[in-house]
Design a protein around this motif. Structure first.
Motif, mmCIF file in Angstrom:
data_model
loop_
_atom_site.group_PDB
_atom_site.id
_atom_site.type_symbol
_atom_site.label_atom_id
_atom_site.label_comp_id
_atom_site.label_asym_id
_atom_site.label_seq_id
_atom_site.Cartn_x
_atom_site.Cartn_y
_atom_site.Cartn_z
ATOM 1 N N ARG A 102 106.367 104.764 53.914
ATOM 2 C CA ARG A 102 106.430 104.350 52.517
ATOM 3 C C ARG A 102 108.151 104.384 52.215
ATOM 4 N N SER A 109 97.738 92.677 45.053
ATOM 5 C CA SER A 109 97.372 93.811 43.992
ATOM 6 C C SER A 109 98.329 93.846 42.858
ATOM 7 N N THR A 136 99.087 96.168 41.176
ATOM 8 C CA THR A 136 99.786 97.512 40.828
ATOM 9 C C THR A 136 100.444 98.188 42.008
ATOM 10 N N GLU A 137 100.325 97.531 43.150
ATOM 11 C CA GLU A 137 100.934 98.073 44.374
ATOM 12 C C GLU A 137 102.282 97.594 44.403
ATOM 13 N N LYS A 180 106.274 94.451 43.140
ATOM 14 C CA LYS A 180 105.224 94.931 42.506
ATOM 15 C C LYS A 180 104.368 93.630 42.236
#
Length: 221
Positions: free
Chosen positions: A4, A195, A197-198, A204
């Motif tokens: 990440r 997504s 939220t990701e 985002k």
């Protein structure tokens, strides 16, 4: 997590320097004046281009890599192909700019066992290539940090080109080829759900809810 913290970003912003939040680089929004351009006729592919077939869970794509104009970036990508380091990675991001224009991004996301040393940056001002429709380009942080993550444009996005008149990081991204077959697969991935939220910052909402698996990447026979 290491992968990440190494997530490759595309900096589309008024001041394109990439910043980070919680260790994940941000990709700010395209400025209002950087209007995406609809898809144009496909550019002429050099006869010397190297063909690569990327097979995904959604279907295959064929790339034509421009080794004459972008030799370093092409050689970098082929290192990953020949060592099978892209087998099993994903397309994980879809940036939707509206009117069917945008880009999809895939690659190793900094996974240590896959990533090789970075390649020197080849700006479009040097190569003469541009980020038109179906362009393959190398994702990066600062210039010269590109490794195993790449993106494909849908429609022309000229703001990704180098522009010495722009403030900040004005080196753009290193285009190194085009998709010559399988743009229907690229568009399908771009249209896939993301997504809510990701992702961090402007990323985002751009991360695919179900990343598309890259099964194999091979030189065309």
């Amino acid at each position: 997590m290491a992968h990440r913290s190494s997530l490759a970003a595309i900096a589309l912003c008024i001041a394109p320097a990439v910043s980070a939040q919680n260790g994940i680089p941000l990709a700010p929004a395209v400025p209002a004046y950087a209007v995406p351009v609809p898809a144009a006729p496909a550019p002429t592919v050099p006869a010397t281009a190297i063909r690569v077939v990327l097979t995904t869970s959604e279907g295959p794509m064929t790339f034509a890599l421009d080794k004459d104009h972008a030799p370093k970036t092409t050689a970098n990508f082929l290192r990953y192909v020949d060592q099978k380091r892209l087998d099993g990675v994903t397309f994980y991001r879809a940036m939707k700019l509206g009117n069917g224009v945008g880009l999809i991004q895939g690659g190793a996301k900094g996974e240590p066992k896959r990533v090789l040393p970075p390649v020197a940056h080849e700006p479009t001002s040097l190569t003469g290539l541009t980020h038109d429709d179906a362009t393959i380009s190398l994702a990066r942080f600062a210039p010269g940090t590109g490794t195993a993550d790449f993106f494909i444009t849908v429609g022309a996005i000229p703001y990704l080109d180098a522009d010495p008149k722009r403030e900040g990081d004005n080196q753009g991204f290193a285009a190194f080829g085009h998709v010559v077959e399988g743009m229907d697969v690229v568009r399908r991935i771009l249209d896939a759900p993301t997504s809510a939220t990701e992702g961090v910052g402007a990323m985002k909402g751009q991360m695919l809810a179900a990343p598309v698996r890259i099964l194999t990447v091979r030189r065309a026979k």
